[in-house]
Design an enzyme around this catalytic site. Structure first.
Site, mmCIF file in Angstrom:
data_model
loop_
_atom_site.group_PDB
_atom_site.id
_atom_site.type_symbol
_atom_site.label_atom_id
_atom_site.label_comp_id
_atom_site.label_asym_id
_atom_site.label_seq_id
_atom_site.Cartn_x
_atom_site.Cartn_y
_atom_site.Cartn_z
ATOM 1 N N PRO A 134 0.824 -1.218 0.000
ATOM 2 C CA PRO A 134 0.000 0.000 0.000
ATOM 3 C C PRO A 134 0.862 1.275 0.000
ATOM 4 O O PRO A 134 0.524 2.253 -0.657
ATOM 5 C CB PRO A 134 -0.828 -0.132 1.277
ATOM 6 C CG PRO A 134 -0.913 -1.615 1.504
ATOM 7 C CD PRO A 134 0.378 -2.185 1.012
ATOM 8 N N GLU A 250 10.273 -9.039 -17.878
ATOM 9 C CA GLU A 250 8.917 -8.611 -17.497
ATOM 10 C C GLU A 250 8.461 -7.476 -18.426
ATOM 11 O O GLU A 250 7.331 -7.441 -18.885
ATOM 12 C CB GLU A 250 8.924 -8.156 -16.035
ATOM 13 C CG GLU A 250 7.561 -7.687 -15.570
ATOM 14 C CD GLU A 250 7.471 -7.463 -14.063
ATOM 15 O OE1 GLU A 250 8.406 -7.860 -13.343
ATOM 16 O OE2 GLU A 250 6.466 -6.894 -13.614
ATOM 17 N N LEU A 345 -13.425 5.685 -33.950
ATOM 18 C CA LEU A 345 -14.031 5.316 -35.237
ATOM 19 C C LEU A 345 -15.273 4.436 -35.053
ATOM 20 O O LEU A 345 -16.025 4.216 -36.005
ATOM 21 C CB LEU A 345 -12.990 4.607 -36.128
ATOM 22 C CG LEU A 345 -11.834 5.501 -36.582
ATOM 23 C CD1 LEU A 345 -10.797 4.692 -37.356
ATOM 24 C CD2 LEU A 345 -12.324 6.674 -37.433
ATOM 25 N N THR A 373 6.374 1.945 -13.800
ATOM 26 C CA THR A 373 5.600 2.966 -14.545
ATOM 27 C C THR A 373 6.448 3.497 -15.707
ATOM 28 O O THR A 373 7.681 3.375 -15.703
ATOM 29 C CB THR A 373 5.220 4.160 -13.638
ATOM 30 O OG1 THR A 373 6.431 4.831 -13.252
ATOM 31 C CG2 THR A 373 4.461 3.724 -12.398
HETATM 32 C C1 LIG Z 1 -3.764 -4.217 -12.595
HETATM 33 C C2 LIG Z 1 -2.482 -4.165 -11.838
HETATM 34 C C3 LIG Z 1 -1.739 -5.329 -11.658
HETATM 35 C C4 LIG Z 1 -0.561 -5.294 -10.922
HETATM 36 N N1 LIG Z 1 0.105 -6.468 -10.680
HETATM 37 C C5 LIG Z 1 1.133 -6.465 -9.788
HETATM 38 C C6 LIG Z 1 1.743 -7.701 -9.362
HETATM 39 O O1 LIG Z 1 1.381 -8.789 -9.809
HETATM 40 N N2 LIG Z 1 2.719 -7.634 -8.435
HETATM 41 C C7 LIG Z 1 3.149 -6.471 -7.905
HETATM 42 O O2 LIG Z 1 4.015 -6.487 -7.060
HETATM 43 N N3 LIG Z 1 2.611 -5.283 -8.295
HETATM 44 C C8 LIG Z 1 1.605 -5.257 -9.212
HETATM 45 N N4 LIG Z 1 1.033 -4.075 -9.594
HETATM 46 C C9 LIG Z 1 1.517 -2.838 -9.008
HETATM 47 C C10 LIG Z 1 2.294 -1.967 -9.968
HETATM 48 O O3 LIG Z 1 3.491 -2.568 -10.334
HETATM 49 C C11 LIG Z 1 2.468 -0.592 -9.284
HETATM 50 O O4 LIG Z 1 1.190 0.010 -9.239
HETATM 51 C C12 LIG Z 1 3.470 0.289 -9.984
HETATM 52 O O5 LIG Z 1 4.765 -0.211 -9.840
HETATM 53 C C13 LIG Z 1 3.453 1.737 -9.462
HETATM 54 O O6 LIG Z 1 3.537 1.777 -8.088
HETATM 55 P P1 LIG Z 1 2.477 2.662 -7.265
HETATM 56 O O7 LIG Z 1 1.125 2.268 -7.720
HETATM 57 O O8 LIG Z 1 2.778 2.547 -5.830
HETATM 58 O O9 LIG Z 1 2.741 4.141 -7.751
HETATM 59 P P2 LIG Z 1 3.805 5.189 -7.124
HETATM 60 O O10 LIG Z 1 5.125 4.558 -7.019
HETATM 61 O O11 LIG Z 1 3.207 5.780 -5.895
HETATM 62 O O12 LIG Z 1 3.834 6.297 -8.255
HETATM 63 C C14 LIG Z 1 2.863 7.335 -8.387
HETATM 64 C C15 LIG Z 1 3.292 8.236 -9.554
HETATM 65 O O13 LIG Z 1 4.559 8.821 -9.257
HETATM 66 C C16 LIG Z 1 5.474 8.550 -10.304
HETATM 67 N N5 LIG Z 1 6.816 8.375 -9.770
HETATM 68 C C17 LIG Z 1 7.213 7.559 -8.749
HETATM 69 N N6 LIG Z 1 8.529 7.652 -8.568
HETATM 70 C C18 LIG Z 1 8.994 8.551 -9.501
HETATM 71 C C19 LIG Z 1 10.271 9.062 -9.830
HETATM 72 N N7 LIG Z 1 11.367 8.680 -9.171
HETATM 73 N N8 LIG Z 1 10.351 9.955 -10.843
HETATM 74 C C20 LIG Z 1 9.262 10.347 -11.520
HETATM 75 N N9 LIG Z 1 8.017 9.892 -11.256
HETATM 76 C C21 LIG Z 1 7.893 9.001 -10.262
HETATM 77 C C22 LIG Z 1 4.965 7.267 -10.926
HETATM 78 O O14 LIG Z 1 5.450 7.110 -12.248
HETATM 79 C C23 LIG Z 1 3.461 7.472 -10.862
HETATM 80 O O15 LIG Z 1 3.063 8.273 -11.952
HETATM 81 C C24 LIG Z 1 -0.112 -4.072 -10.384
HETATM 82 C C25 LIG Z 1 -0.834 -2.907 -10.594
HETATM 83 C C26 LIG Z 1 -2.006 -2.934 -11.294
HETATM 84 C C27 LIG Z 1 -2.787 -1.662 -11.445
#
Ligand SMILES: Cc1cc2nc3c(=O)[nH]c(=O)nc-3n(C[C@H](O)[C@H](O)[C@H](O)COP(=O)(O)OP(=O)(O)OC[C@H]3O[C@@H](n4cnc5c(N)ncnc54)[C@H](O)[C@@H]3O)c2cc1C
Length: 385
Positions: A134, A250, A345, A373
């Site tokens: 989280p 990956e 479309l 991301t």
């Molecule tokens: C459908 C789905 C399936 C998933 N499956 C898995 C899974 O199987 N296992 C698993 O472990 N995770 C999984 N994830 C999690 C996913 O990998 C994370 O959501 C992702 O890595 C981003 O982390 P966060 O959501 O905490 O975003 P955050 O890290 O909080 O980022 C929020 C924003 O800040 C930006 N940001 C963060 N750090 C920086 C930086 N240094 N410079 C610039 N911008 C930055 C990010 O790009 C993003 O736009 C899944 C997510 C989804 C939605």
């Protein structure tokens, strides 16, 4: 022929062409007829895994001695493409076969490989990888889950979220700190067989913008006592390096999905605009439609050439982080653009759930977010400038 009519890349052997035909036949017969129902009920069924295992579509790249098909990443890429062309993007098999199984193959002890890989290949075990928490996503070194040494193993505590295959998985690789004082050096990969794990609990299957049938979930670990053999490999503190080594694959998996989804979006849209009429003409007869689709097809074709190049490099063991990051960032961004333009479309029908283009549009969105991301991809690319 599909919407992107390129000749096969050099790595596409006869054996892979046969796999493609077999996977296509199997998925059109066994999966496509049920995709709408799985979408409506918000989850596909457990037996999908056993069926995929029996058809040889799980762990195709794992060695035969561990129950796999003895293939390479090219086999995984072919299967991923067929899943997308069959409209089954919600299936977590690419993660299971292309991410979870390779961690075990590359870093597991002989005993761990023998114990887990054959069952992953049949679908008896369903794999998940639990990195995200989280409070921690992109900044993986900051995970708070701990695996504390106990007298005869580890005590695992923590909460994970957004975990693909979260409801079905019974083999979860958990990213945890064996040394919470350290950042990267404190990270280890702990493998949890959920059937015997007292204190393990599945949370909600999360409601999402897309991938409705996927069981993306929360997972909780409260004082889960694990044997010492749950540590992947033999040495603590290797988890972060292991993650970094495997991430290019990956990212390639996500890129392969993205290109196949572009192909499907184009196929669906070309068929639609050839049928639908307005102002006494077919929609395809408007120059705007032709130009839009000409642009989308050109971009998607270039994308596929780059993807095939990256797969070739990966098969040669030469895919570097920067190139993999470029593929993941650029191809998933482009997928967003193409699904948006294709949906337009379709007019109002494109906004209707019963039209697969609307589902593709929603499913595509997460690909810019997960597997690192696209902002993180750009950071990695920029580091190499
Ligand atoms: C459908 C789905 C399936 C998933 N499956 C898995 C899974 O199987 N296992 C698993 O472990 N995770 C999984 N994830 C999690 C996913 O990998 C994370 O959501 C992702 O890595 C981003 O982390 P966060 O959501 O905490 O975003 P955050 O890290 O909080 O980022 C929020 C924003 O800040 C930006 N940001 C963060 N750090 C920086 C930086 N240094 N410079 C610039 N911008 C930055 C990010 O790009 C993003 O736009 C899944 C997510 C989804 C939605």
């Amino acid at each position: 022929m599909t919407a992107i009519d390129l000749p096969h890349p050099a790595w596409m052997t006869e054996d892979l062409v046969l796999l493609e035909e077999q996977a296509r036949r199997f998925m059109r017969a066994e999966f496509t007829p049920h995709v709408d129902r799985w979408h409506e009920q918000g989850m596909y069924e457990r037996e999908v895994w056993s069926k995929a295992g029996a058809a040889g579509l799980l762990c195709a790249s794992m060695p035969e001695e561990y129950g796999g098909a003895g293939g390479s990443f090219a086999h995984e890429a072919v299967i991923i493409r067929e899943l997308s062309l069959a409209g089954f993007d919600a299936f977590g098999a690419p993660l299971h076969s292309g991410i979870v199984a390779p961690y075990i193959l590359h870093y597991g002890t002989e005993e761990q490989k023998k114990r887990w890989l054959p069952k992953l290949a049949t679908g008896e075990l369903i794999g998940a990888i639990a990195m995200t928490e989280p409070g921690t996503g992109s900044d993986l070194q900051g995970v708070r889950t701990t695996a504390k040494k106990s007298s005869n193993g580890y005590m695992l505590n923590g909460a994970k979220t957004f975990i693909t295959n979260g409801q079905h998985a019974n083999l979860v690789i958990v990213v945890a700190k064996t040394d919470p004082k350290e950042r990267a050096k404190g990270v280890s990969l702990i493998v949890v067989e959920t059937a015997d794990a007292t204190g393990f609990r599945r949370g909600r299957k999360l409601k999402k913008l897309g991938l409705d049938a996927a069981d993306t979930s929360e997972l909780f670990f409260e004082d889960v006592a694990l044997p010492a053999s749950s540590l992947l490999g033999t040495e603590e503190g290797q988890g972060f390096a292991q993650l970094m080594n495997e991430l290019p694959q990956e990212r390639l998996i996500v890129s392969a999905h993205a290109v196949a989804m572009m192909e499907r979006a184009l196929e669906l849209t070309i068929a639609y605009v050839k049928e639908r009429q307005a102002f006494g003409k077919k929609i395809i007869d408007f120059q705007n439609t032709q130009f839009t689709l000409a642009e989308c097809k050109s971009e998607a074709t270039i994308a596929k050439v780059f993807l095939d190049h990256c797969i070739g490099r990966h098969l040669d063991g030469k895919l570097d982080t920067v190139t993999a990051s470029m593929a993941k960032y650029r191809l998933t961004d482009l997928l967003g653009t193409i699904t948006d333009r294709c949906l337009q479309l379709f007019g109002g029908y494109g906004y209707m759930d019963e039209y697969p283009i609307s589902r593709l549009y929603r499913d595509a969105r997460v690909m810019r977010i997960y597997a690192g991301t696209n902002e993180i991809m750009k950071l990695l690319i920029a580091r190499g400038l």
